[in-house]
Design an enzyme around this catalytic site. Structure first.
Site, PDB file in Angstrom:
ATOM      1  NE  ARG A   1      -3.925   2.142   0.603  1.00 23.39           N
ATOM      2  CZ  ARG A   1      -5.139   1.918   0.603  1.00 23.39           C
ATOM      3  NH1 ARG A   1      -5.964   0.947   0.151  1.00 23.39           N
ATOM      4  NH2 ARG A   1      -5.771   3.293   0.601  1.00 23.39           N
TER       5      ARG A   1
ATOM      6  CG  LEU B   1      -5.998   9.946  -1.665  1.00 24.70           C
ATOM      7  CD1 LEU B   1      -6.584  11.459  -2.042  1.00 24.70           C
ATOM      8  CD2 LEU B   1      -5.279   9.386  -2.794  1.00 24.70           C
TER       9      LEU B   1
ATOM     10  CG  ASN C   1     -13.415  12.938   0.239  1.00 28.11           C
ATOM     11  OD1 ASN C   1     -14.162  12.450  -0.887  1.00 28.11           O
ATOM     12  ND2 ASN C   1     -13.229  12.157   1.280  1.00 28.11           N
ATOM     13  CB  THR C   2     -17.865  15.197  -2.478  1.00 30.54           C
ATOM     14  OG1 THR C   2     -19.333  15.477  -2.542  1.00 30.54           O
ATOM     15  CG2 THR C   2     -17.608  14.510  -3.547  1.00 30.54           C
ATOM     16  CG  HIS C   3     -19.703  11.073   2.961  1.00 29.57           C
ATOM     17  ND1 HIS C   3     -19.257   9.660   2.669  1.00 29.57           N
ATOM     18  CD2 HIS C   3     -20.686  10.871   3.894  1.00 29.57           C
ATOM     19  CE1 HIS C   3     -19.761   9.160   3.373  1.00 29.57           C
ATOM     20  NE2 HIS C   3     -20.652   9.841   4.139  1.00 29.57           N
TER      21      HIS C   3
ATOM     22  N   GLY D   1      -8.336   9.975   8.009  1.00 32.74           N
ATOM     23  CA  GLY D   1      -9.003   9.051   8.592  1.00 32.74           C
ATOM     24  C   GLY D   1     -10.222   9.038   7.330  1.00 32.74           C
TER      25      GLY D   1
ATOM     26  CG  ASP E   1     -16.107   9.858   4.421  1.00 32.69           C
ATOM     27  OD1 ASP E   1     -15.507  10.216   3.462  1.00 32.69           O
ATOM     28  OD2 ASP E   1     -16.886   8.767   4.185  1.00 32.69           O
TER      29      ASP E   1
END
Ligand code: GRF
Length: 209
Positions: A68, A96, A108-110, A144, A146
């Site tokens: 990884r 990431l 980021n979008t959630h 972490g 989100d």
């Protein structure tokens, strides 16, 4: 090269959020433009959307790397080669690592109202919990799931007949608009982060050279 407004967008699926950013970028006054699209898998509509828009793409598959950590370094190097001001994780289904997070701001979008229902099944989990409102969250990524500082949120009502697909589509309509608005404002106005508070405007966090 000026980094101002340069976006690298990461996708793993249909890429409708990416498409919204591509469409917005067509207007130079938007202040940001997608200079590359990265993915963790091949054969997805998100990559096809980039190709149709004439935007370069790259793919880094986890299984092509021994560890990884190697994948983390490889994708960070790919991103770095496009000198972005901002990385946008738009339906990218990987967390990431430090090589990317330490080098670039990542938005980021959630599809849920964080901190409720983080993770890969935010819509399903919200429905299962029986909430009456849910929505979408645009946040800065941290190490972490989100869990980074929230930039913006919008509420979407849950209707009696909603299933996961119907509710997710209604959320995504709002999510695309919110993501486009926030990315454009960050690029044009800059931003600062203080603890968990993100402020857009009048500050040199972005929109610089
Ligand atoms: C979005 O709802 C995103 O928040 C979630 O997956 C969806 C991606 O949609 N993680 P698309 O690929 O942009 O159409």
């Amino acid at each position: 090269m000026s980094k101002a407004g340069r976006l690298v967008v990461l996708v793993s699926g249909s890429g409708t959020n990416l498409q919204a950013l591509l469409d917005a970028s067509a207007d130079p006054s938007y202040g940001a433009r997608v200079v590359a699209v990265g993915a963790d898998r091949e054969g997805i509509e998100g990559l096809a959307r980039a190709a149709r828009a004439g935007v370069p793409t790259f793919v880094e598959k986890l299984r092509d790397h021994p560890t990884r950590a190697d994948w983390d370094r490889a994708i960070a190097a790919r991103i770095a080669s496009y000198e972005p001001e901002l990385v946008v994780s738009a339906g990218f289904m990987k967390i990431l690592g430090a090589p990317t997070l330490d080098a670039f701001p990542v938005l980021n979008t959630h599809p849920a109202l964080l901190p409720s229902f983080p993770g890969a099944h935010g819509v399903r989990d919200a429905l299962a919990h029986g909430v009456k409102v849910t929505g979408c969250t645009v946040m800065l990524a941290d190490a972490g799931v989100d869990s980074g500082p929230i930039v913006a949120q919008e509420v979407v009502r849950v209707l009696a007949d909603d299933d996961e697909a119907v509710l997710h589509e209604r959320i995504k309509t709002v999510e695309r608009r919110l993501l486009v608005e926030i990315v454009g404002r960050m690029a044009r106005e800059g931003w600062t982060v203080s603890g968990r508070t993100v402020r857009i405007g009048n500050q040199p966090g972005g929109g610089s050279t």
